[in-house]
Structures are given as structure tokens and as C-alpha cells.
Design an enzyme around this catalytic site. Structure first.
Site, mmCIF file in Angstrom:
data_model
loop_
_atom_site.group_PDB
_atom_site.id
_atom_site.type_symbol
_atom_site.label_atom_id
_atom_site.label_comp_id
_atom_site.label_asym_id
_atom_site.label_seq_id
_atom_site.Cartn_x
_atom_site.Cartn_y
_atom_site.Cartn_z
ATOM 1 N N ASN A 110 -5.552 3.815 7.564
ATOM 2 C CA ASN A 110 -5.426 3.161 6.265
ATOM 3 C C ASN A 110 -4.700 4.118 5.325
ATOM 4 O O ASN A 110 -3.519 4.393 5.537
ATOM 5 C CB ASN A 110 -6.793 2.734 5.725
ATOM 6 C CG ASN A 110 -6.686 1.708 4.617
ATOM 7 O OD1 ASN A 110 -5.830 0.820 4.675
ATOM 8 N ND2 ASN A 110 -7.539 1.797 3.620
ATOM 9 N N ASN B 283 -10.156 5.179 2.199
ATOM 10 C CA ASN B 283 -9.185 4.748 1.199
ATOM 11 C C ASN B 283 -8.703 5.909 0.347
ATOM 12 O O ASN B 283 -8.272 6.921 0.869
ATOM 13 C CB ASN B 283 -9.765 3.596 0.371
ATOM 14 C CG ASN B 283 -8.900 2.363 0.452
ATOM 15 O OD1 ASN B 283 -7.674 2.444 0.401
ATOM 16 N ND2 ASN B 283 -9.519 1.192 0.594
ATOM 17 N N ARG C 181 -7.429 1.115 12.799
ATOM 18 C CA ARG C 181 -6.086 1.462 12.335
ATOM 19 C C ARG C 181 -6.203 2.468 11.214
ATOM 20 O O ARG C 181 -7.213 2.539 10.504
ATOM 21 C CB ARG C 181 -5.311 0.234 11.860
ATOM 22 C CG ARG C 181 -5.858 -0.418 10.579
ATOM 23 C CD ARG C 181 -4.827 -1.368 9.998
ATOM 24 N NE ARG C 181 -5.304 -2.113 8.844
ATOM 25 C CZ ARG C 181 -5.349 -1.660 7.599
ATOM 26 N NH1 ARG C 181 -5.009 -0.420 7.326
ATOM 27 N NH2 ARG C 181 -5.761 -2.439 6.605
ATOM 28 N N GLU D 50 0.832 -1.208 0.000
ATOM 29 C CA GLU D 50 0.000 0.000 0.000
ATOM 30 C C GLU D 50 0.866 1.257 0.000
ATOM 31 O O GLU D 50 2.090 1.195 0.119
ATOM 32 C CB GLU D 50 -0.906 0.033 1.233
ATOM 33 C CG GLU D 50 -2.346 -0.396 0.982
ATOM 34 C CD GLU D 50 -3.140 0.645 0.213
ATOM 35 O OE1 GLU D 50 -2.563 1.659 -0.247
ATOM 36 O OE2 GLU D 50 -4.359 0.444 0.045
ATOM 37 N N GLU E 163 -7.728 -5.491 11.212
ATOM 38 C CA GLU E 163 -7.967 -6.883 10.838
ATOM 39 C C GLU E 163 -8.200 -7.803 12.034
ATOM 40 O O GLU E 163 -8.889 -8.818 11.920
ATOM 41 C CB GLU E 163 -6.787 -7.408 10.006
ATOM 42 C CG GLU E 163 -6.815 -7.013 8.550
ATOM 43 C CD GLU E 163 -6.408 -5.575 8.286
ATOM 44 O OE1 GLU E 163 -6.411 -5.174 7.110
ATOM 45 O OE2 GLU E 163 -6.095 -4.827 9.246
ATOM 46 N N ASP F 269 -10.074 1.369 -4.320
ATOM 47 C CA ASP F 269 -9.062 1.358 -3.260
ATOM 48 C C ASP F 269 -8.276 2.664 -3.336
ATOM 49 O O ASP F 269 -8.840 3.736 -3.229
ATOM 50 C CB ASP F 269 -8.174 0.116 -3.415
ATOM 51 C CG ASP F 269 -7.526 -0.307 -2.112
ATOM 52 O OD1 ASP F 269 -6.998 0.555 -1.399
ATOM 53 O OD2 ASP F 269 -7.514 -1.514 -1.805
#
Length: 316
Positions: free
Chosen positions: A112, A164, A110, A18, A130, A217
Site C-alpha cells: 500500500n 498507510n 499487496r 494514491e 482487494e 489514510d
């Protein structure tokens, strides 16, 4: 487009690659693996990738250079925003200090995606981590702007599923934002302090009557203001004209889980794409998890921005 070419960069195959950021000064692409909390630097001149573990962390969601401070970066890690030191070569990156923490009430979240505007202001959003509740069904993430002077995250948007892609368009002067499971791209105006207004839906990416959908994304834009959106579980990048709100190009890729995109290279005419090898429904085979180099698009990006932080004696 017949001239489009896709190549795999040298480097490890990542569970969740990422946050690509092209640094023109070092001619390097920085990026992360979120789930292994590693930082990566692809050196254009050497055609080699260096990897570092981020000490004392579980996640590393984005890595962005600090303006005027070589070897220092801002990294989103869990609920913390960190100032990190890394020379781009060593196998360990060290935490200089915690810039801010979202606190116990956000402990199961968290950071991103994160990105910086022309004024040096960092924008970043959250999602359920997650190892917490089912993060594909919940919508209690938030989107923030970092107030570096006060050392605080300023909430701009709530009820976000997975915060995102974000980018600014030179064509429209607007800001564009993706919440992946809203299945759309939203457009905003931005005031002088960096706050958002005038929310509208630029384009819907899910038709209730259609069998397919785009899970948007990461996102970037080119010098003409077109948007480029990584399609997770879609094996492609889509190019959108924000004036017509139409998809004008689809770039097919040899991996399913495309996570983010950034222009780079010496002439800013290479589109880099991070990908993921983590298993969602079926096992992912290489080159899943690689960073892809896409050329022949006849488009150029603009230089990416660095984070502007106030200098204090405690940083040294």
C-alpha cells in the site's frame, strides 16, 4: 482560513489515486492509480498530466524516483517491489527488474503506502488485496523497511490492518505511522539503521463513545513538523501538532475519499491531495478521483526523498 483555495488538477478521475510524490528537479507530481496499475505525472509548467500503464502488473501502489537515475522509479506492485523505467511521457512504463518479492506466503496481499527517509531508505507496508479475503476485517498486514544492499524487505511491524500514511517530523525528530483501522497515529524513534523503537500512540482518532471517527489514510508533514493526514470517507485533511497531539486545523474538500497528501509546487507551498472514486457505500461523483491542489495554507513542505539503490550492471 479564508484564503484557502481548492482546485482540481487536469487529468483522469481515478478509482484509487494514491502515493503523491513531488519531484523538484522536473517540477512534477508523480502519483498512481492502484487499481488500474497506472503511473501519472502532473507537469507543473505545462499544467498537464501524463499517464502510463505499468506493463505486467495488477497493482501500482506508489512510485518514487531513484536517486541519480533519471527516468527510473521504484514501484510497489502487489507483493513485488519493482525497478521501473518511464520517461514521464510514454503511455507504457516498463519493468527493468524485480527488486524483491514477498513470496507465496503473502500472495493475497499487496503493498500500500510507501515513502523514503533522508537516508534514501524505503519504508512500505502491506494489506490484504482487494481480490482476496475481506481486507477490512483482517489484520495480518506488515510494515517493512527495504534493505537495498541485500535486496530484502525487513519486517518492522506485524498485525497491521491497512498499512498507510508515514512521515517524519522535523519538530520532534520522530517517525509517525498510520494503520487505518487502528484508528490512531503512532509515534516511533528511529535508530541509525532505520529500525523503529519506543512505540507510543500520539493521538487516538476514534472515541468509543462518539458517533464519528477519522479513517486516517496518507500523511505528510510541513517544514515546521506539523502532520497533515488525509481522512478517507471524511471529506477533509486534518493538521496535527505532534507536540501537543492536537488537531489544529481541518481542511474541507469537495470529495469524500481523500487518500494521500504531499507538499509541492515551485515553493513547496502547495498541498496536493489524491482522492478515490471507487464506490464504498454510495456512488462517487466527480471530482471524486481527481488530484486536488490546495493553496493558501501559509505552510511549506520539505523536499521529498528519492530511493537510494546500489548500481549494478544488470540495471543498465
Amino acid at each position: 482560513m479564508a484564503d484557502v483555495k481548492v482546485e482540481v488538477l487536469p487529468g483522469p478521475f481515478l478509482q484509487l489515486g494514491e502515493g503523491p510524490h513531488w519531484d523538484g528537479e522536473s517540477q512534477s507530481l508523480y502519483y498512481v492509480c492502484i487499481l488500474t496499475s497506472t503511473l501519472h505525472r502532473y507537469d507543473w509548467r505545462e499544467n498537464r498530466t501524463y499517464t502510463a500503464k505499468l506493463e505486467g502488473s495488477t497493482y501500482a501502489s506508489f512510485v518514487i524516483p531513484v536517486k541519480g537515475r533519471k527516468g527510473e522509479f521504484v514501484v510497489g506492485s502487489g507483493t513485488r517491489l519493482l525497478l521501473v523505467r518511464w520517461d514521464g511521457l510514454a503511455e507504457l512504463a516498463t519493468i527493468v527488474k524485480v527488486l524483491t518479492d514477498l513470496g507465496e506466503e503473502e500472495a493475497d496481499h499487496r503493498f500500500n503506502d510507501g515513502k523514503v527517509d533522508r537516508e534514501g531508505r524505503l519504508y512500505a507496508g502491506t494489506m490484504l488485496a482487494e481480490d482476496s479475503r475481506n481486507h477490512f476485517e483482517m489484520d495480518d498486514g506488515k510494515f517493512y523497511r527495504y534493505d537495498a544492499g541485500r535486496g530484502q524487505m525487513v519486517p518492522l511491524k506485524s498485525k497491521v490492518h491497512i498499512s498507510n500514511g508515514l512521515t517524519w517530523s522535523a519538530r520532534t525528530g520522530k517517525f509517525y505511522y498510520i494503520d487505518s483501522f487502528a484508528f490512531d497515529i503512532k509515534e516511533y524513534t528511529v535508530d541509525g539503521e532505520g529500525n523503529l523503537g519506543g512505540e507510543t500512540v500520539l493521538i487516538k482518532l476514534k472515541d468509543d463513545e462518539a458517533a464519528t471517527e477519522y479513517i486516517a489514510d496518507g500523511m505528510t508533514s510541513d517544514a515546521e513538523g506539523n502532520l497533515y493526514v488525509a481522512v478517507f470517507a471524511g471529506s477533509k485533511i486534518i493538521k496535527i501538532n505532534p507536540e501537543s497531539a492536537k488537531i489544529v486545523q481541518e481542511i474541507a474538500l469537495p470529495v469524500a475519499q481523500v487518500t494521500s497528501v504531499a507538499f509541492g509546487g515551485p515553493n513547496l507551498d502547495v498541498l496536493f491531495a489524491t482522492t478515490a472514486a471507487k464506490e464504498i457505500s454510495i456512488p462517487q461523483e466527480p471530482p471524486a478521483g481527481a488530484v486536488l491542489k490546495i493553496t493558501g495554507l501559509a505552510a511549506r513542505g520539505t523536499p521529498m526523498n528519492e530511493v537510494l539503490l546500489p548500481t549494478t550492471s544488470s540495471d543498465n
